[in-house]
Structures are given as structure tokens and as C-alpha cells.
Design a protein around this motif. Sequence first.
Motif, PDB file in Angstrom:
ATOM      1  N   MET A  19       0.829  -1.210   0.000  1.00 52.96           N
ATOM      2  CA  MET A  19       0.000   0.000   0.000  1.00 52.96           C
ATOM      3  C   MET A  19       0.862   1.257   0.000  1.00 52.96           C
ATOM      4  N   HIS A  20       1.901   1.271   0.828  1.00 55.61           N
ATOM      5  CA  HIS A  20       2.695   2.505   0.913  1.00 55.61           C
ATOM      6  C   HIS A  20       3.472   2.747  -0.373  1.00 55.61           C
ATOM      7  N   HIS A  21       3.799   1.680  -1.096  1.00 55.66           N
ATOM      8  CA  HIS A  21       4.474   1.863  -2.382  1.00 55.66           C
ATOM      9  C   HIS A  21       3.517   2.452  -3.418  1.00 55.66           C
ATOM     10  N   LEU A  22       2.239   2.073  -3.366  1.00 51.48           N
ATOM     11  CA  LEU A  22       1.254   2.689  -4.254  1.00 51.48           C
ATOM     12  C   LEU A  22       1.106   4.168  -3.915  1.00 51.48           C
ATOM     13  N   ALA A  23       1.057   4.481  -2.628  1.00 52.79           N
ATOM     14  CA  ALA A  23       0.950   5.885  -2.206  1.00 52.79           C
ATOM     15  C   ALA A  23       2.126   6.697  -2.736  1.00 52.79           C
ATOM     16  N   ILE A  24       3.327   6.137  -2.637  1.00 51.83           N
ATOM     17  CA  ILE A  24       4.525   6.834  -3.125  1.00 51.83           C
ATOM     18  C   ILE A  24       4.467   6.997  -4.643  1.00 51.83           C
ATOM     19  N   ALA A  25       4.026   5.944  -5.343  1.00 50.59           N
ATOM     20  CA  ALA A  25       3.932   6.020  -6.807  1.00 50.59           C
ATOM     21  C   ALA A  25       2.970   7.125  -7.242  1.00 50.59           C
ATOM     22  N   LEU A  26       1.829   7.242  -6.567  1.00 46.38           N
ATOM     23  CA  LEU A  26       0.868   8.293  -6.909  1.00 46.38           C
ATOM     24  C   LEU A  26       1.433   9.670  -6.581  1.00 46.38           C
ATOM     25  N   HIS A  27       2.106   9.773  -5.446  1.00 52.40           N
ATOM     26  CA  HIS A  27       2.730  11.037  -5.055  1.00 52.40           C
ATOM     27  C   HIS A  27       3.764  11.473  -6.093  1.00 52.40           C
ATOM     28  N   ARG A  28       4.568  10.544  -6.546  1.00 51.09           N
ATOM     29  CA  ARG A  28       5.614  10.876  -7.516  1.00 51.09           C
ATOM     30  C   ARG A  28       5.028  11.227  -8.878  1.00 51.09           C
ATOM     31  N   PHE A 149      14.886  -1.518  -9.854  1.00 51.37           N
ATOM     32  CA  PHE A 149      13.558  -0.921  -9.930  1.00 51.37           C
ATOM     33  C   PHE A 149      13.342  -0.012  -8.721  1.00 51.37           C
ATOM     34  N   ASP A 150      12.734   1.126  -8.960  1.00 55.93           N
ATOM     35  CA  ASP A 150      12.514   2.120  -7.920  1.00 55.93           C
ATOM     36  C   ASP A 150      11.110   1.943  -7.349  1.00 55.93           C
ATOM     37  N   GLY A 151      11.002   1.125  -6.310  1.00 46.89           N
ATOM     38  CA  GLY A 151       9.702   0.873  -5.708  1.00 46.89           C
ATOM     39  C   GLY A 151       9.060  -0.400  -6.207  1.00 46.89           C
ATOM     40  N   MET A 152       7.971  -0.774  -5.566  1.00 42.85           N
ATOM     41  CA  MET A 152       7.285  -2.028  -5.882  1.00 42.85           C
ATOM     42  C   MET A 152       6.027  -1.825  -6.734  1.00 42.85           C
ATOM     43  N   VAL A 153       5.707  -0.567  -7.024  1.00 39.69           N
ATOM     44  CA  VAL A 153       4.535  -0.247  -7.851  1.00 39.69           C
ATOM     45  C   VAL A 153       4.922   0.822  -8.860  1.00 39.69           C
ATOM     46  N   LYS A 154       4.513   0.639 -10.090  1.00 35.68           N
ATOM     47  CA  LYS A 154       4.661   1.678 -11.110  1.00 35.68           C
ATOM     48  C   LYS A 154       3.390   1.743 -11.941  1.00 35.68           C
ATOM     49  N   LEU A 155       2.870   2.954 -12.102  1.00 33.19           N
ATOM     50  CA  LEU A 155       1.699   3.184 -12.933  1.00 33.19           C
ATOM     51  C   LEU A 155       2.012   4.339 -13.874  1.00 33.19           C
ATOM     52  N   SER A 156       1.867   4.096 -15.165  1.00 36.10           N
ATOM     53  CA  SER A 156       2.154   5.122 -16.168  1.00 36.10           C
ATOM     54  C   SER A 156       1.208   4.897 -17.344  1.00 36.10           C
ATOM     55  N   ASP A 157       1.599   5.388 -18.512  1.00 36.50           N
ATOM     56  CA  ASP A 157       0.788   5.135 -19.711  1.00 36.50           C
ATOM     57  C   ASP A 157       1.346   3.971 -20.527  1.00 36.50           C
ATOM     58  N   ALA A 158       2.167   3.125 -19.909  1.00 39.43           N
ATOM     59  CA  ALA A 158       2.717   1.949 -20.596  1.00 39.43           C
ATOM     60  C   ALA A 158       1.590   1.010 -21.025  1.00 39.43           C
ATOM     61  N   PRO A 159       1.793   0.239 -22.091  1.00 38.62           N
ATOM     62  CA  PRO A 159       0.705  -0.589 -22.636  1.00 38.62           C
ATOM     63  C   PRO A 159       0.484  -1.916 -21.912  1.00 38.62           C
ATOM     64  N   ILE A 160       1.346  -2.257 -20.958  1.00 41.28           N
ATOM     65  CA  ILE A 160       1.291  -3.573 -20.325  1.00 41.28           C
ATOM     66  C   ILE A 160       1.575  -3.415 -18.838  1.00 41.28           C
ATOM     67  N   ILE A 161       0.992  -4.285 -18.016  1.00 44.30           N
ATOM     68  CA  ILE A 161       1.274  -4.267 -16.590  1.00 44.30           C
ATOM     69  C   ILE A 161       1.463  -5.698 -16.088  1.00 44.30           C
ATOM     70  N   ILE A 162       2.511  -5.905 -15.300  1.00 49.27           N
ATOM     71  CA  ILE A 162       2.825  -7.206 -14.712  1.00 49.27           C
ATOM     72  C   ILE A 162       2.426  -7.149 -13.243  1.00 49.27           C
ATOM     73  N   LEU A 163       1.549  -8.045 -12.815  1.00 49.82           N
ATOM     74  CA  LEU A 163       0.979  -7.982 -11.477  1.00 49.82           C
ATOM     75  C   LEU A 163       1.236  -9.274 -10.705  1.00 49.82           C
ATOM     76  N   GLU A 164       1.840  -9.152  -9.540  1.00 45.82           N
ATOM     77  CA  GLU A 164       1.909 -10.303  -8.641  1.00 45.82           C
ATOM     78  C   GLU A 164       0.524 -10.504  -8.050  1.00 45.82           C
ATOM     79  N   GLY A 165      -0.050 -11.666  -8.281  1.00 48.03           N
ATOM     80  CA  GLY A 165      -1.436 -11.923  -7.886  1.00 48.03           C
ATOM     81  C   GLY A 165      -1.543 -12.646  -6.563  1.00 48.03           C
ATOM     82  N   ASP A 166      -1.920 -11.942  -5.539  1.00 45.24           N
ATOM     83  CA  ASP A 166      -2.051 -12.490  -4.192  1.00 45.24           C
ATOM     84  C   ASP A 166      -3.430 -13.124  -4.029  1.00 45.24           C
ATOM     85  N   GLU A 167      -3.458 -14.329  -3.458  1.00 50.00           N
ATOM     86  CA  GLU A 167      -4.735 -15.012  -3.223  1.00 50.00           C
ATOM     87  C   GLU A 167      -5.405 -14.581  -1.932  1.00 50.00           C
TER      88      GLU A 167
END
Length: 457
Positions: A19-28, A149-167
Motif C-alpha cells: 500500500m505505501h508503495h502505491l501511495a509513493i507512486a501516486l505522489h511521484r 527498480f525504484d519501488g514495488m509499484v509503477k503506474l504510467s501510460d505503458a501498454p502492459i502491466i505485470i501484477l503479482e497476484g495475491d490469493e
Amino acid sequence: MSEKISKKYHFIAIGGSVMHHLAIALHRSGHQVTGSDDGFFDPSRSNLQRFGLLPEQTGWFPEKVSPELDAVILGMHARSDNPELAKAQQLGLPVYSFPEFIYNQSRDKQRIVIAGSHGKTTITSMIMHVLRENNRRFDYMVGAEVEGFDGMVKLSDAPIIILEGDEYLTSPLDRTPKFLHYHHHIALISGIAWDHANVFPTEEVYVKQFELLADASPKGGSLVYCEEDPLASIIGIKKQEDVNQLPYTTHPHEVRNGEAILKTPAGPVPVQVFGSHNMQNISGAYQVCRRIGITDEEFYSAIGSFKGAAKRLQILSQTPATTVFRDFAHAPSKVEASVRAVLERNPSRKLIACLELHTFSSLSRSFLPKYQHSFGNADLAAVYYNPQVVDQKRLESFSEQEVQEAFGHPRMQVFTEPRLLEAWVRQQDTTNTNILFMSSANFGGIDLQHLAQDLAK
């Protein structure tokens, strides 16, 4: 991210490991981020502080939730009666769980979900590494720090996303697994071994979650699965109309002087990871990379420089006579695979294997027998657990003797105080020895890096 306008997001349980990595990604990315939590621990505390996102006070403050917010992001360890959540619902604000928010930000991307009881972090990291080495643009969410890699979450306009899927469960309001919310185009199931006994009370219920993931594969999509895993194979071979079913097995390889070398049509490829389970992980990553346009030449030229994800058979210290490893293993199948990997790497060396029981499942008295023989052929073994943590989780207490009997290793010690475990390890002869520390926590505060350096002197 698709949107360019700065938005205001508030995180309930901002201190979570991802969660905190998502917060940082949005902040950045230029968004305004606030958050709350009832406790902060490193590394999330330090990471949030570095970006000016660490709340001044610990606790829940409904006044932080205002009509000006664009959305509230709800973490799993918040309670359903959280006062900030109640305020958001009262105001009619959009409330997203972590996976719902990630999906909302990646609707227009090709979504790849890597799932399984073990190996998912490593496979996700391998795919990320290969894509980066081949200059492909992609977003990601992974459950560990990955070198380069800088952080555990990255969100941009890239065409693909790789997601670790937690059960594990999505949020206090949603008791379904996280990985069902990503709506994958490509999914991988690495292997299935009952875990999270606190929310999946039987193996059947646990396996069902992976069946639901496979059944959610869209027409034209792909399901990659480990053919050598009995449960993953049963799910993977189930006929699905217009779904590409792609099995994989352990990559052909050999071990020379402790180094794993892949056997490929183009010749031998040395790699920096080791153990049969990682050769299996490489095959899984290879299958996914092929589906997204990576050639064999591109894959093998990149995978050789992959060093592994943080805390996944990570070398803490090394000399010609002694190597100390740290690993995230905690479930029985993970412990068994990690022990076997270290033994395969240096079969002539003595192995001292140390495990901390910390998760809900591992501290459940009824679950302990699942660890029978998980230490395999380790020469010496030790288990540490904190009875206070057992009480905090409101679980039935058990004795050190019960732990001894559950594991069934003839040369195993059980400790309930970290200082006694550390003293025992320091007493051992570490000549021609590998030492493996396995935990999803921190062994009661033992400074493993300092200890490792001392042991390897």
C-alpha cells in the motif's frame, strides 16, 4: 497513468507493505496523497518519511476524509468499522480496495497476473527484469524490492502491466482474493500448497480460489501453469474454450561448482539464481515472455543477469568457507524448496537451517504437522516462535515439544527467545557450511546482517 490531472487520494492503512508503495507512486506522479494507520514499521515508515507522506500521528482521523477527495483507497488490515471508512461512505466518496484501484488504473493495458502459493514474486521479478533489459515499456506491482527498480509499484501510460497476484482477501469489505480483481489477459499459476488457514479453513476452499482465477481467463487469453505441480496441473488442463493453455516444467540445467547453467538450443546460459524451484520459475517466466513478444534470444540474454528479488535466497555474507542466506520462506512447501535449493547448490557443505514461525497458518497448532520433514536433509535445524504472537493472534497455544514432534527433524532445536537462537547459531562450527535463515518477519529483532557478517568471518 492515463489521467494527467492531479487528484487527491486518501489511504486508509497507508503503512501496508505494498500500500505505501502505491501511495509513493501516486505522489511521484503528481497526485496529492494523505493517509492514516494504527502503526508504522520499517521499511514503510522510512519510505513514507522520505517522501513526506508519513502521518504526523498514528491512528484514525475522520476529519482527514473530506468531500474534496477524488477517492479513498482501503487497505486490508483496516477493520470494517474503521471511522475513516465510515466517513467516506457517509460522504459517498469512491472507495477502492488496492486491487480495484490498480485495475481501475490499468483498464486499457494488457494485464498479466502471476499467481501461486510459492514463486510468484520471483517469477514476476524475472519477467520485469527481462522486459527492462529489452527496453520494453511496462508497469508493475510486485511484492518485494527488485534490484534496478525504484519501488514495488509503477503506474504510467505503458501498454502492459505485470501484477503479482495475491490469493489473500481483498479488503475488510471484500472477502474474495485480490487476484480476481485484476481481470487478467494472461495468468500464471506456479503451484498450489494450502496457506492462509485463517481465511481458507480447508485445502479444498484454498484450491477453489485458483480454480476461480483459471475460470476467469477470457477467450483469446492464456493460462500458464506448472505441469509438475499436481494441483496446478489439474486446474491447468481443465478444458476452456478459446483459452491458450500453456504448461511448463523445470528448465533443463546442470550445476557446476555451485552455479546453475541453463541448457538451451543456443548453448549453455549461466544464471545467478539456483535451486530446482528457480529453474521452474525461469520456465514460467519464459512462457509468459513468449506470449508478450519476447524472443528466445532476448529472454536468455537477459535472464542470466537476474539476481533475484529481495529476501528470496538472498546472500547476506559469503566467504570461501561459509555462506549465509536470508529467505522469505514460511509455508511448508516454501521451506522445503528453499532448503533443497541450498543443498543442491553446495551438496558437499553442511547446512544449518533456521525458521521463524510467524504467520497465522504457521502458528496454528492444527497446521504444524504440515511441516513434517520440511527441513529435509539439513544437518542442523532450528525453529523460533514467539508465544506472545500466538496469544496476539488469539490462537491455541502449543509447546516446544509439539513443534519438535511436528517437524520430525532429528537434530532440531526449538527456541522462544531470539537471543537464545542467536547464541545457538554462534556456537556452531561454520567451516564448510551454509546457513539459511527463513522468515516472513525478523526473528524477534535479530540483526541478521550483522550476525551473518560475524558467522562468515
